[in-house]
Design a protein around this motif. Structure first.
Motif, PDB file in Angstrom:
ATOM      1  N   SER A 128     -12.448  -5.023   1.155  1.00  0.00           N
ATOM      2  CA  SER A 128     -11.760  -5.205   2.437  1.00  0.00           C
ATOM      3  C   SER A 128     -12.652  -5.957   3.424  1.00  0.00           C
ATOM      4  CB  SER A 128     -11.386  -3.837   3.031  1.00  0.00           C
ATOM      5  OG  SER A 128     -12.540  -3.140   3.443  1.00  0.00           O
ATOM      6  N   ARG A 168     -10.204 -15.908   1.426  1.00  0.00           N
ATOM      7  CA  ARG A 168      -9.018 -15.508   0.642  1.00  0.00           C
ATOM      8  C   ARG A 168      -8.065 -16.677   0.447  1.00  0.00           C
ATOM      9  NH1 ARG A 168      -8.199  -9.635   3.590  1.00  0.00           N
ATOM     10  NH2 ARG A 168      -9.778  -8.517   2.380  1.00  0.00           N
ATOM     11  N   TYR A 224      -2.589 -10.291  10.116  1.00  0.00           N
ATOM     12  CA  TYR A 224      -1.927  -9.912   8.858  1.00  0.00           C
ATOM     13  C   TYR A 224      -1.008 -11.016   8.353  1.00  0.00           C
ATOM     14  CZ  TYR A 224      -3.312  -4.991   9.559  1.00  0.00           C
ATOM     15  OH  TYR A 224      -3.993  -3.812   9.712  1.00  0.00           O
ATOM     16  N   GLY A 266       0.679  -5.861   2.903  1.00  0.00           N
ATOM     17  CA  GLY A 266      -0.067  -4.610   3.038  1.00  0.00           C
ATOM     18  C   GLY A 266      -1.361  -4.782   3.802  1.00  0.00           C
ATOM     19  N   THR A 267      -1.271  -4.832   5.121  1.00  0.00           N
ATOM     20  CA  THR A 267      -2.435  -4.941   6.026  1.00  0.00           C
ATOM     21  C   THR A 267      -3.435  -5.969   5.494  1.00  0.00           C
ATOM     22  OG1 THR A 267      -3.580  -3.041   4.984  1.00  0.00           O
ATOM     23  CG2 THR A 267      -2.205  -2.570   6.881  1.00  0.00           C
ATOM     24  N   TYR A 268      -2.912  -7.127   5.109  1.00  0.00           N
ATOM     25  CA  TYR A 268      -3.688  -8.142   4.387  1.00  0.00           C
ATOM     26  C   TYR A 268      -4.185  -9.213   5.369  1.00  0.00           C
ATOM     27  CZ  TYR A 268      -4.600 -10.875   0.085  1.00  0.00           C
ATOM     28  OH  TYR A 268      -5.171 -11.553  -0.962  1.00  0.00           O
ATOM     29  N   LYS A 280       0.865  -1.188   0.000  1.00  0.00           N
ATOM     30  CA  LYS A 280       0.000   0.000   0.000  1.00  0.00           C
ATOM     31  C   LYS A 280       0.900   1.236   0.000  1.00  0.00           C
ATOM     32  CE  LYS A 280      -4.091  -1.952   0.493  1.00  0.00           C
ATOM     33  NZ  LYS A 280      -4.842  -1.959   1.749  1.00  0.00           N
ATOM     34  N   TYR A 295      -8.289   3.981   1.526  1.00  0.00           N
ATOM     35  CA  TYR A 295      -8.754   4.630   2.749  1.00  0.00           C
ATOM     36  C   TYR A 295      -8.436   6.123   2.753  1.00  0.00           C
ATOM     37  CZ  TYR A 295      -9.283  -0.191   4.106  1.00  0.00           C
ATOM     38  OH  TYR A 295      -9.671  -1.500   4.124  1.00  0.00           O
TER      39      TYR A 295
HETATM   40  N1  GLU Z   1      -7.000  -5.914   6.952  1.00  0.00           N
HETATM   41  C1  GLU Z   1      -8.188  -5.614   6.202  1.00  0.00           C
HETATM   42  C2  GLU Z   1      -8.232  -6.369   4.891  1.00  0.00           C
HETATM   43  O1  GLU Z   1      -7.325  -7.070   4.594  1.00  0.00           O
HETATM   44  C3  GLU Z   1      -8.354  -4.134   5.970  1.00  0.00           C
HETATM   45  C4  GLU Z   1      -7.159  -3.393   5.489  1.00  0.00           C
HETATM   46  C5  GLU Z   1      -6.983  -3.423   3.994  1.00  0.00           C
HETATM   47  O2  GLU Z   1      -7.968  -3.237   3.260  1.00  0.00           O
HETATM   48  O3  GLU Z   1      -5.849  -3.629   3.576  1.00  0.00           O
HETATM   49  O4  GLU Z   1      -9.197  -6.320   4.171  1.00  0.00           O
END
Ligand code: GLU
Length: 316
Positions: A195, A152, A261, A144-146, A82, A216
């Motif tokens: 998300s 998934r 994450y 990236g905050t995944y 990100k 965001y």
């Molecule tokens: N961690 C959440 C997700 O994976 C929100 C943050 C984002 O969108 O990266 O969906």
């Protein structure tokens, strides 16, 4: 061809709204650049000299991984991240440099896989496009905050988790009515397309008036310009925005989900996934994980938690 609205009043209102947006946008930019009101010092982002230097494992080989082999032929890794999430993954528009905890994780993984982190080619990929980017080989891995979840996992693989975040709410400083997700009834709430926070609000808080954008930062822009009442996503991300303009924004309530994450990898590349699990275990043990946290996300004021146990799930 554009049509000009017949009624001048409508046009005037449109122009005024555009002007207001531009003004507020400029105010945010100034605040973010550290030129905020007197008495509000610029927020110190991760400083290059504070970041650890990671030892590159030059002897590393991973012939069982098609992704690694392709990177080896290319000479460097291509990593999805990100670019608008302060402390996690943020790109400096003037230098093009990426910084944040996720970026450090990406660099540590690169060093462990035998590639100098300086050679990483970072690619910004939005939340909704992560699975496709991994499936079509646009990137080798994604940091990236995944959030790791079963849905998934049907499409991609996940090394980790390397951190646990939680869904939260960001509102304007003067907001009194929103203190938790149960207060969102009839409120305009913004999140990112694709998300988990968006999906949770849609399912569990159907009375909220949901709005979605690709990123965001667009939501935050909409919050500052009074187009929406709240932004909802992981606390890690929201804390970064609040820290940039503390006189305008605040994070409220307690986190209402668990977002573990993971590092996204192509689903069939189990060799790469296991190598990354090993590398995560190693950086947690040798202290690099904590040093990287302290130099990035730790700047938001939250001390490093113990890293979560790694879920080395079997090859599928
Ligand atoms: N961690 C959440 C997700 O994976 C929100 C943050 C984002 O969108 O990266 O969906």
């Amino acid at each position: 061809m554009t049509t000009i609205p017949a009624r001048p009043r409508v046009l005037l209102r449109l122009v005024l709204r555009l002007l207001l947006r531009l003004l507020l946008g400029a105010a945010l930019l100034l605040a973010v650049a550290g030129c905020g009101k007197e008495g509000s010092p610029p927020v110190k982002g991760p400083q290059p000299e504070d970041l650890p230097v990671y030892q590159v494992d030059t002897a590393f080989q991973l012939p069982a991984s098609p992704t690694w082999e392709r990177a080896e032929r290319r000479g460097h890794l291509v990593v999805g991240v990100k670019e608008d999430q302060p402390y996690m993954g943020e790109k400096d528009p003037s230098s093009g440099r990426y910084s944040g905890f996720d970026i450090e994780i990406a660099k540590m993984m690169s060093a462990a896989l035998g590639f100098d982190p300086k050679t990483i080619e970072f690619k910004t990929i939005a939340s909704a496009n992560r699975e496709t980017a991994l499936q079509n080989g646009q990137i080798d891995y994604y940091v990236g905050t995944y959030t790791i979840n079963d849905n998934r996992k049907r499409q991609v693989g996940f090394a980790g988790p390397y951190f646990i975040a939680g869904q939260s709410l960001l509102v304007r400083k003067d907001e009194k009515d929103i203190n938790g997700p149960e207060d969102l009834k009839g409120k305009k709430v913004c999140s990112a397309t694709g998300s988990t926070p968006y999906q949770r609000l849609e399912k569990e808080y159907p009375e909220a008036d949901l709005v979605a954008y690709d990123t965001y930062s667009v939501c935050v822009d909409n919050l500052l310009t009074y187009q929406v009442d709240a932004v909802s996503t992981d606390n890690t991300i929201l804390m970064g925005y609040a820290a940039k303009v503390p006189e305008e924004l605040k994070v409220v309530g307690t986190p209402f989900s668990k977002e573990p994450y993971g590092i996204g990898v192509p689903r069939s590349d189990n060799a790469l996934r296991f190598a990354l699990d090993d590398a995560l275990a190693a950086i947690e043990k040798n202290g690099d994980w904590k040093r990287a946290y302290d130099a990035t996300l730790g700047l938001s004021g939250v001390p490093a938690p113990p890293p979560p146990p790694i879920d080395r799930y079997p090859a599928s």
